[in-house]
Write an enzyme that holds these catalytic residues in place. Structure first.
Site, PDB file in Angstrom:
ATOM      1  N   HIS A  19       0.858  -1.197   0.000  1.00 45.34           N
ATOM      2  CA  HIS A  19       0.000   0.000   0.000  1.00 45.34           C
ATOM      3  C   HIS A  19       0.891   1.242   0.000  1.00 45.34           C
ATOM      4  O   HIS A  19       1.269   1.755   1.049  1.00 45.34           O
ATOM      5  CB  HIS A  19      -0.930  -0.026   1.228  1.00 45.34           C
ATOM      6  CG  HIS A  19      -1.958   1.047   1.235  1.00 45.34           C
ATOM      7  ND1 HIS A  19      -3.178   0.927   1.901  1.00 45.34           N
ATOM      8  CD2 HIS A  19      -1.986   2.284   0.681  1.00 45.34           C
ATOM      9  CE1 HIS A  19      -3.878   2.029   1.740  1.00 45.34           C
ATOM     10  NE2 HIS A  19      -3.176   2.876   1.018  1.00 45.34           N
ATOM     11  N   HIS A  21       1.343   4.779  -2.450  1.00 45.17           N
ATOM     12  CA  HIS A  21       0.999   5.621  -3.608  1.00 45.17           C
ATOM     13  C   HIS A  21       2.286   6.284  -4.061  1.00 45.17           C
ATOM     14  O   HIS A  21       2.891   7.055  -3.303  1.00 45.17           O
ATOM     15  CB  HIS A  21      -0.026   6.688  -3.217  1.00 45.17           C
ATOM     16  CG  HIS A  21      -1.292   6.123  -2.652  1.00 45.17           C
ATOM     17  ND1 HIS A  21      -2.414   5.936  -3.413  1.00 45.17           N
ATOM     18  CD2 HIS A  21      -1.599   5.672  -1.410  1.00 45.17           C
ATOM     19  CE1 HIS A  21      -3.369   5.406  -2.659  1.00 45.17           C
ATOM     20  NE2 HIS A  21      -2.901   5.236  -1.435  1.00 45.17           N
ATOM     21  N   HIS A 199      -9.480   0.892  -1.491  1.00 44.42           N
ATOM     22  CA  HIS A 199      -9.478   1.532  -0.179  1.00 44.42           C
ATOM     23  C   HIS A 199     -10.896   1.432   0.378  1.00 44.42           C
ATOM     24  O   HIS A 199     -11.863   1.783  -0.322  1.00 44.42           O
ATOM     25  CB  HIS A 199      -9.113   3.008  -0.303  1.00 44.42           C
ATOM     26  CG  HIS A 199      -7.659   3.273  -0.554  1.00 44.42           C
ATOM     27  ND1 HIS A 199      -6.952   2.682  -1.567  1.00 44.42           N
ATOM     28  CD2 HIS A 199      -6.780   4.095   0.099  1.00 44.42           C
ATOM     29  CE1 HIS A 199      -5.694   3.121  -1.524  1.00 44.42           C
ATOM     30  NE2 HIS A 199      -5.560   3.976  -0.529  1.00 44.42           N
ATOM     31  N   GLU A 202     -11.347   3.364   5.653  1.00 45.65           N
ATOM     32  CA  GLU A 202     -10.358   4.306   6.187  1.00 45.65           C
ATOM     33  C   GLU A 202     -11.147   5.378   6.941  1.00 45.65           C
ATOM     34  O   GLU A 202     -11.000   5.530   8.152  1.00 45.65           O
ATOM     35  CB  GLU A 202      -9.539   4.924   5.034  1.00 45.65           C
ATOM     36  CG  GLU A 202      -8.456   5.897   5.486  1.00 45.65           C
ATOM     37  CD  GLU A 202      -7.717   6.554   4.301  1.00 45.65           C
ATOM     38  OE1 GLU A 202      -8.256   6.554   3.173  1.00 45.65           O
ATOM     39  OE2 GLU A 202      -6.603   7.087   4.533  1.00 45.65           O
ATOM     40  N   ASP A 280       1.753   4.036   2.811  1.00 41.41           N
ATOM     41  CA  ASP A 280       0.717   4.863   2.169  1.00 41.41           C
ATOM     42  C   ASP A 280       1.341   6.011   1.367  1.00 41.41           C
ATOM     43  O   ASP A 280       1.576   5.857   0.172  1.00 41.41           O
ATOM     44  CB  ASP A 280      -0.286   5.381   3.213  1.00 41.41           C
ATOM     45  CG  ASP A 280      -1.654   5.694   2.635  1.00 41.41           C
ATOM     46  OD1 ASP A 280      -1.880   5.447   1.442  1.00 41.41           O
ATOM     47  OD2 ASP A 280      -2.525   6.190   3.392  1.00 41.41           O
ATOM     48  N   ASP A 281       1.599   7.147   2.029  1.00 42.73           N
ATOM     49  CA  ASP A 281       2.186   8.324   1.357  1.00 42.73           C
ATOM     50  C   ASP A 281       3.328   8.838   2.228  1.00 42.73           C
ATOM     51  O   ASP A 281       3.183   9.829   2.947  1.00 42.73           O
ATOM     52  CB  ASP A 281       1.113   9.418   1.202  1.00 42.73           C
ATOM     53  CG  ASP A 281      -0.076   8.936   0.396  1.00 42.73           C
ATOM     54  OD1 ASP A 281       0.021   8.876  -0.843  1.00 42.73           O
ATOM     55  OD2 ASP A 281      -1.107   8.593   1.016  1.00 42.73           O
TER      56      ASP A 281
HETATM   57  N1  ADE Z   1      -4.628   8.693  -2.129  1.00 44.73           N
HETATM   58  C1  ADE Z   1      -3.389   8.737  -1.633  1.00 44.73           C
HETATM   59  N2  ADE Z   1      -3.401   8.333  -0.348  1.00 44.73           N
HETATM   60  C2  ADE Z   1      -4.671   8.023  -0.037  1.00 44.73           C
HETATM   61  C3  ADE Z   1      -5.322   7.537   1.124  1.00 44.73           C
HETATM   62  N3  ADE Z   1      -4.684   7.291   2.267  1.00 44.73           N
HETATM   63  N4  ADE Z   1      -6.660   7.357   1.081  1.00 44.73           N
HETATM   64  C4  ADE Z   1      -7.332   7.609  -0.038  1.00 44.73           C
HETATM   65  N5  ADE Z   1      -6.767   8.055  -1.155  1.00 44.73           N
HETATM   66  C5  ADE Z   1      -5.446   8.256  -1.159  1.00 44.73           C
HETATM   67 ZN    ZN Z   2      -3.752   4.716   0.368  1.00 46.41          ZN
END
Ligand code: ADE
Ligand code: ZN
Length: 338
Positions: A19, A21, A199, A202, A280-281
């Site tokens: 996971h 991005h 997703h 969340e 994630d990011d």
């Molecule tokens: N796009 C990038 N990170 C995300 C996340 N945590 N949830 C939804 N969309 C995303």
């Molecule tokens: Zn994500």
């Protein structure tokens, strides 16, 4: 507090990252470098000012900045550099396999061709296999705040490139955009032989996780935190061995949880769920995969066996063939013995 033994185990355990991005790995330093290279104006003067702006109250707060950051990504070389920087960083965390997301619509709607994005990302992924020993899969996400027709058009554009795209995902603003909205395009993606993930849970309710399973027929749930509110759903996820790709530092920074101690990772393990730990990011949430492992290991007092289980879940939940998964699981046992 982490013991030196646990620190060392986290550092050396082979992992798959499921996971991530790729656009969320754009570090402020690269944001500035690419803004200059492409003569794009960004609303920040210093790296410190960028980092200071990364303070979010919810998912939408973050997404607004995340989409803005993408404006500096223009050429194939930009996408290559972005992806290569992530892969080198992943290598330092003993990541052996990555299944990364990208958001084609975040680029095509700015006039960047899908081919430009894909060529850049894919050539870095191919280079990583030979130069870093990291294997990969690429997952194209549909932006759920856009329409299903737009997702269909994106899938159409991807058709000539399916040798380089292995799956589809669903991301962006969750609330108000349930999985049901994308039932048809996911059915088409599955019929094309693509893997599917989404997703769910969340910020959205457990019903969205159910929809992702029942209507999109996903093979993994990305996040899945709020599934824990529904005991029957937990039972189903455990029974079916469904992989949940949890992102602890993301959850903290997006206020999905108030404190890292509230991360669901240990509860999910205790409930028999196939949870994994992911970044994630990372450029936006203050840490790569091992930072996430260390944060939950310290806050939740995870044992060596639990950390090994998390690493094993990451390969078991991947889209790799069984023989390769088995090879990675043996490598984890070897690394765990020290
Ligand atoms: N796009 C990038 N990170 C995300 C996340 N945590 N949830 C939804 N969309 C995303
Ligand atoms: Zn994500």
């Amino acid at each position: 507090m982490l013991t030196p033994e646990i620190e060392s185990l986290i550092a050396r355990l082979p992992k798959a990252e499921l996971h991530l991005h790729i656009e969320g790995s754009l570090e402020p330093e690269m944001l500035f470098a690419l803004a200059e290279r492409n003569a794009v104006t960004i609303p920040f003067d210093t790296v410190e000012a960028v980092r200071a702006a990364y303070s979010f109250s919810n998912l939408q707060d973050f997404l607004d900045i995340y989409y803005q950051g993408m404006s500096v990504l223009q050429t194939e070389r930009d996408f290559y550099d972005l992806t290569w920087a992530y892969l080198e960083r992943a290598k330092a965390d003993a990541v052996r396999h990555v299944e990364i997301f990208f958001d084609p619509q975040g680029h095509t709607e700015r006039g960047i061709a899908l081919e430009t994005v894909l060529n850049g990302i894919d050539s870095a992924l191919k280079a990583a296999e030979t130069r870093l020993g990291i294997t990969s899969r690429l997952i194209m996400c549909f932006l759920r705040h856009l329409s299903e027709e737009e997702a269909e058009a994106t899938l159409d554009q991807a058709l000539p490139h399916l040798d380089r795209i292995h799956g589809v995902g669903l991301d962006s603003s969750e609330l108000g955009h349930p999985p049901a909205k994308f039932e048809r395009v996911f059915a088409r993606a599955r019929a094309l032989g693509l893997h599917v993930t989404a997703h769910a849970g969340e910020e959205g309710p457990p019903a969205y996780v159910r929809e992702a399973l029942d209507l999109l027929k996903v093979e993994r749930i990305d996040h899945g935190n709020r599934a824990l509110e529904d005991p029957a759903l937990v039972h189903r996820l455990a029974r079916d061995g469904m992989t949940l790709t949890v992102c602890p530092l993301s959850n903290l920074r997006l206020c999905v949880i108030d404190r890292i101690e509230d991360s669901p990772v240990r509860r999910m393990l205790d409930l028999g769920l196939k949870v994994t730990v992911n970044a994630d990011d990372p450029a936006y949430f203050g840490g790569y995969i091992n930072d996430n492992f260390r944060a939950v290991a310290a806050a939740l007092d995870l044992t060596a066996d639990q950390l090994v289980a998390l690493a094993k879940n990451s390969f078991a939940g991947s889209f790799l063939p069984e023989a390769e998964i088995a090879r990675h699981l043996s490598a984890i046992d070897e690394a765990a013995r020290g």
